[in-house]
Scaffold this motif. Structure first.
Motif, short mmCIF file in Angstrom:
data_model
loop_
_atom_site.label_atom_id
_atom_site.label_comp_id
_atom_site.label_asym_id
_atom_site.label_seq_id
_atom_site.Cartn_x
_atom_site.Cartn_y
_atom_site.Cartn_z
N LEU A 1 55.83 -32.49 24.44
CA LEU A 1 55.99 -31.44 25.44
C LEU A 1 55.38 -30.13 24.97
CD1 LEU A 1 59.63 -32.20 26.59
CD2 LEU A 1 57.57 -32.42 27.98
N ALA A 2 55.51 -29.83 23.68
CA ALA A 2 54.93 -28.60 23.14
C ALA A 2 53.41 -28.62 23.28
CB ALA A 2 55.33 -28.44 21.68
N SER A 3 52.83 -29.80 23.04
CA SER A 3 51.38 -29.93 23.17
C SER A 3 50.94 -29.74 24.62
CB SER A 3 50.95 -31.31 22.66
OG SER A 3 49.57 -31.52 22.88
N GLU A 4 51.69 -30.33 25.56
CA GLU A 4 51.36 -30.19 26.97
C GLU A 4 51.55 -28.75 27.44
OE1 GLU A 4 50.21 -31.53 30.85
OE2 GLU A 4 49.80 -32.05 28.78
N LYS A 5 52.61 -28.09 26.92
CA LYS A 5 52.87 -26.68 27.26
C LYS A 5 51.69 -25.80 26.82
CE LYS A 5 56.14 -22.94 26.10
NZ LYS A 5 55.34 -22.23 25.10
N GLU A 6 51.17 -26.07 25.63
CA GLU A 6 50.04 -25.30 25.11
C GLU A 6 48.80 -25.52 25.97
OE1 GLU A 6 47.40 -24.83 20.99
OE2 GLU A 6 49.17 -26.15 21.04
N ARG A 7 48.57 -26.78 26.37
CA ARG A 7 47.41 -27.09 27.21
C ARG A 7 47.48 -26.36 28.54
NH1 ARG A 7 45.64 -30.11 31.41
NH2 ARG A 7 47.73 -30.85 31.95
N LEU A 8 48.66 -26.39 29.17
CA LEU A 8 48.82 -25.74 30.47
C LEU A 8 48.69 -24.23 30.36
CD1 LEU A 8 51.70 -27.96 31.90
CD2 LEU A 8 49.36 -27.81 32.79
N GLU A 9 49.16 -23.66 29.28
CA GLU A 9 49.03 -22.21 29.08
C GLU A 9 47.55 -21.80 29.01
OE1 GLU A 9 53.19 -21.24 26.66
OE2 GLU A 9 51.35 -21.71 25.55
N LYS A 10 46.74 -22.63 28.36
CA LYS A 10 45.30 -22.34 28.28
C LYS A 10 44.64 -22.47 29.65
CE LYS A 10 44.65 -23.74 23.45
NZ LYS A 10 44.05 -24.74 22.53
N GLU A 11 45.04 -23.51 30.40
CA GLU A 11 44.47 -23.70 31.74
C GLU A 11 44.86 -22.56 32.67
OE1 GLU A 11 42.26 -25.64 32.60
OE2 GLU A 11 42.25 -27.27 31.14
N ILE A 12 46.13 -22.12 32.58
CA ILE A 12 46.59 -21.00 33.42
C ILE A 12 45.84 -19.73 33.07
CG2 ILE A 12 48.59 -19.51 33.88
CD1 ILE A 12 50.34 -22.07 33.60
#
Length: 870
Positions: free
Chosen positions: A812-823
């Motif tokens: 989940l931490a990895s997915e959270k980081e990915r989404l933060e970059k996309e946002i």
């Protein structure tokens, strides 16, 4: 309809016999006057040998265009033809004679030309076989050769017309001389490379005063042709010597010291030797000062009588011995090692000798200006793809020099000029003089490119006003490499403009060079050349064609990588196996009339909508010659959407107890496969023909089929549900792999949309989910649930069926980081005023939708993290 396809794809069996049948049945012959014409200019291969990999690239691009435009409903003409290639072919025939222990001088011109024509017939037959192997849809009924009788008439007409207009003249000029081929070369037949050399400094003694000064040269052997020493009139070092004489250290003869502004005060020693017959700048000085222009070399690069004791010696041997002589006499100052640009023959690669010779020239400025003036007219301009080559083309025309068109060869168009034996009078005409016994024809032939420049219109019967000329001229598209824009494209442009008052073609598609896997240019010396016929024997024509057109964009070089050719073969094999699946699932006797798209499943609608998207995307790219984009999009659709997803999803429908559902899946499979083979036909003519004739079809050959149109039943389809399902299947498979679960392990899942609403159970989609992911769809799940982001929503799985909490937190931490970059990326784009102002509204809306989806997925991840971190 055939019973089935073979169990395994065998390119040799698939490609065997088809081409001959196509030609025999006239599929490639132009002439349907009910359609609009579309013409391709084939760069005619020369008859010096076999086609190389560059020809294969040329031909494949041309054939893709022709097959595509034929499917679009045009009357297409892809005219076959070959080039006589004067220098190169004569060298090959000379070599053959040498191996027989004779030379062309032993047998004379007439017999030599007989042997050259024999060579042409031999290699023309080879080239035709290779064209067939490449699948080129050429119109052989109109095949031409640049030395056939019609071309000979056209060439003579052009030469005589230009001569009468004062645009062809005969004169003495410094030309590029190839001592090995013993012929003149035009400037663009010479390439320059940085070679190691030496700068020789010699002392010159003033006859009248005994003073000495130094002159530097890179070519001591030409000193036997020196007529003076030149200094700048404003050079204080030499003003007092102007009008005096200096001793030439090579032959000890006095030569005058003269003044000319050409000499650069800051360059070298300030004093320059002048050899008018062996240097273009020295020639101009001699013209201004009325100086003689003695030639000190023979046409074969040996020294002549002016060199005294060095007569008959090779120019380089003379250089070394003369330098040694001058050193012994005490006049050598020093020798410096240098790197300098040296001209080499594009044909024989020997060092070109600047040489004073009487030659025939075309006055180029007025012809080039006519082309340039029409480049501003959209209806007459020649359009280059990529557009950047327009400037390359125009700059060369803007800086053009007169073109030396005479060649000291026997193989070629003999210049239509005759000289009277008694009076010396010269006659230029399309027909020989009436009293021919009193005349001798000019022995030189015309530069090969002189006749090749007439190719777009002479092949159609010009100068006669033929039906083909009226119908197919100007040509539509020309395909060639950027390396012959000057050699051929520009020359076709000015000859066409001058004689037809039109452009020779509308578009020019430029491709690059094929290099080896390491990016090196292919050459005999490196031994890295590739024979396309060997590639075809191993992988098949279709695999080679698909590789050549999907691995480079227009104007760019391409690397030949065997692994990528093999990947193309694997792709064809994938299509073959998918075709077998479709055919096996069609009922016995199925015809095109049996297609029924009235009862389609979500999966059926999804693949048909994706097919429509592909057709709508690639059709304009075909028109723009973006074949790599086309090939890659079709590849992705076939491999991913059709084979990996739809074929698997269709199995649920094919096993349904509802006949309408089964019929819908069968019809969809057929419609997709039929469209796929038609979309790929321009790229892969053989395998698509084999599959087309195996499935229900209307025409005798796919060569006669139309380009696919969008499927009306799929228009306006919402792909959200099926796209969400596909994303969920992919994520479930990935989760099982990460958590060490077997693919068959059962999972309970629940789907939500981006707003957090539970997606109600859907029996059709649930069956696909179970079949492809071994997961059970639930409307609701109790207990602790793991959340995963998917397209258009979120995926929830019972946590106890997966890994530990620590593993989930890490994921989940990895997915959270990915989404933060996309946002952050989306916010950056949408806050860019320049983007909002210039981008199409559709593009802006897409980015806004992405940001909304990322934000909702991010919120779901935060909620799950809050639960786990309790």
């Amino acid at each position: 309809m055939k019973e089935n396809l073979a169990a395994k794809y065998d390119h040799k069996k698939v490609e065997e016999g088809k081409y001959g049948s196509w030609v025999e049945k006239g599929y490639f012959t132009a002439g349907d006057k009910s359609k609009q014409p579309y013409t391709i200019v084939i760069p005619p291969p020369n008859v010096t040998g076999k086609l190389h990999i560059g020809h294969a690239w040329d031909n494949t691009l041309q054939d893709i265009i022709i097959r595509y435009q034929k499917m679009r409903g045009y009357d297409t003409l892809y005219l076959a033809g070959m080039d006589h290639a004067g220098i190169a072919t004569q060298a090959k025939v000379d070599e053959r004679l040498k191996n027989e222990g004779i030379s062309r001088y032993d047998i004379g011109r007439e017999k030599f030309l007989e042997r050259a024509w024999e060579w042409k017939e031999e290699y023309a037959a080879t080239i035709r076989k290779q064209w067939a192997k490449l699948g080129n849809s050429l119109d052989y009924s109109r095949e031409r050769f640049t030395m056939d009788e019609g071309f000979n008439r056209a060439v003579r007409h052009v030469f005589v017309s230009l001569y009468n207009e004062g645009l062809i003249y005969r004169g003495y000029r410094i030309i590029n001389w190839d001592p090995e081929a013993r012929t003149a070369l035009s400037n663009i037949e010479v390439y320059h490379q940085s070679d190691p050399g030496k700068m020789y400094y010699f002392n010159y003694k003033v006859t009248e005063t005994g003073d000495t000064f130094t002159v530097a040269t890179t070519r001591p052997e030409t000193m036997f042709g020196d007529v003076c020493v030149v200094v700048n009139p404003n050079d204080e070092r030499f003003k007092h010597l102007i009008g005096l004489h200096a001793v030439n250290p090579a032959n000890h003869e006095p030569i005058e010291i003269i003044a000319d502004d050409y000499v650069d005060l800051e360059f070298g020693t300030g004093a320059m030797k002048c050899t008018p017959a062996h240097d273009p700048n020295d020639f101009q000085i001699a013209e201004r000062h009325g100086l003689e222009k003695p030639i000190c070399m023979n046409p074969d690069g040996t020294m002549n009588a002016l060199a005294g004791k060095y007569e008959g010696m090779d120019r380089y041997e003379c250089r070394d011995l003369l330098t040694k002589q001058i050193e012994e006499e005490g006049n050598l100052v020093k020798i410096e090692d240098i790197m300098h640009e040296v001209g080499h023959s594009e044909r024989t690669h020997c060092v070109v000798e600047p040489y004073l010779s009487q030659q025939w020239f075309v006055r180029m400025k007025p012809l080039a200006e006519d082309v340039l003036n029409n480049q501003d007219d959209p209806a007459q301009r020649i359009n280059f793809y990529p557009e950047r080559f327009t400037r390359v083309f125009e700059q060369w025309l803007e800086n053009i020099e007169d073109w030396c068109i005479s060649r000291q060869l026997w193989w070629g168009h003999q210049i239509p000029a005759w000289y009277n034996r008694q009076t010396g009078e010269m006659y230029v005409g399309e027909e020989e003089p009436a009293d021919i016994e009193n005349w001798d024809q000019d022995e030189d032939v015309l530069d090969t490119w002189f006749s090749s420049a007439l190719w777009p219109f002479a092949t159609l019967g010009w100068p006669e006003d033929t039906e083909d000329m009226k119908r197919y001229y100007p040509n539509t598209t020309m395909v060639t490499g950027y390396d012959i824009i000057f050699f051929w494209v520009a020359r076709m442009a000015f000859q066409a403009r001058h004689f037809t008052k039109n452009r020779p073609f509308r578009d020019v598609l430029i491709h690059g060079l094929i290099r080896d896997e390491k990016g090196r240019k292919m050459s005999k010396s490196l031994g890295n050349g590739v024979d396309p016929m060997d590639v075809i024997d191993r992988y098949g024509c279709d695999a080679l064609r698909f590789f050549l057109t999907t691995n480079s964009t227009p104007g760019q070089d391409m690397r030949y990588i065997p692994a990528k050719v093999e990947a193309s073969w694997n792709f064809i094999n994938k299509i073959w196996n998918a075709s077998r699946f479709v055919i096996m699932n069609l009922p016995e006797g199925f015809t095109k009339e049996d297609v029924n798209l009235s009862s389609l499943s979500s999966a059926d609608l999804w693949i048909l909508k994706r097919l429509n998207d592909v057709i709508s995307h690639i059709t304009p790219n075909m028109e723009k010659y973006e074949f790599a984009l086309v090939g890659n999009e079709v590849y992705s659709f076939v491999w991913n959407d059709f084979c990996s997803w739809y074929v698997e999803m269709s199995k649920s429908s094919l096993s349904s107890e509802d006949p309408a559902v089964v019929k819908g899946a069968q019809s969809t499979l057929f419609v997709c496969l039929d469209a796929i083979v038609r979309l790929l036909h321009p790229f892969m003519p053989f395998v698509t023909e084999e599959i087309y004739l195996t499935i229900p079809h209307d025409q005798d050959s796919i060569c006669l089929e139309a380009w696919p149109e969008p499927v009306k039943e799929a228009e306006g389809t919402d792909l959200t549900d099926i796209s969400r399902l596909i994303s969920a299947v992919s994520r479930i498979r990935e989760i099982k792999n990460i958590n060490g679960l077997k693919p068959s392990a059962r999972l309970d899942v629940m789907l939500k949309d981006l707003d957090g609403n539970v997606i109600p159970y859907n029996g059709e989609l649930a069956a696909i989910l179970q079949k492809m992911a071994k997961a059970d769809w639930n409307d609701s799940l109790e207990g602790d649930l793991t959340v995963e982001t998917i397209d258009h929503g979120s995926l929830y799985i019972v946590s106890t069926q997966l890994s530990s909490t620590e593993e989930e937190l890490k994921k989940l931490a990895s997915e959270k980081e990915r989404l933060e970059k996309e946002i952050a990326r989306s916010n950056g784009i949408l806050s860019n005023a320049n983007f909002l102002k210039k981008a199409p509204q559709k593009k802006v809306d897409e980015e806004k939708n992405k940001l909304e989806a990322y934000t909702k997925q991010y919120q779901a991840i935060l909620e799950r993290l809050a639960v786990l971190n309790g």
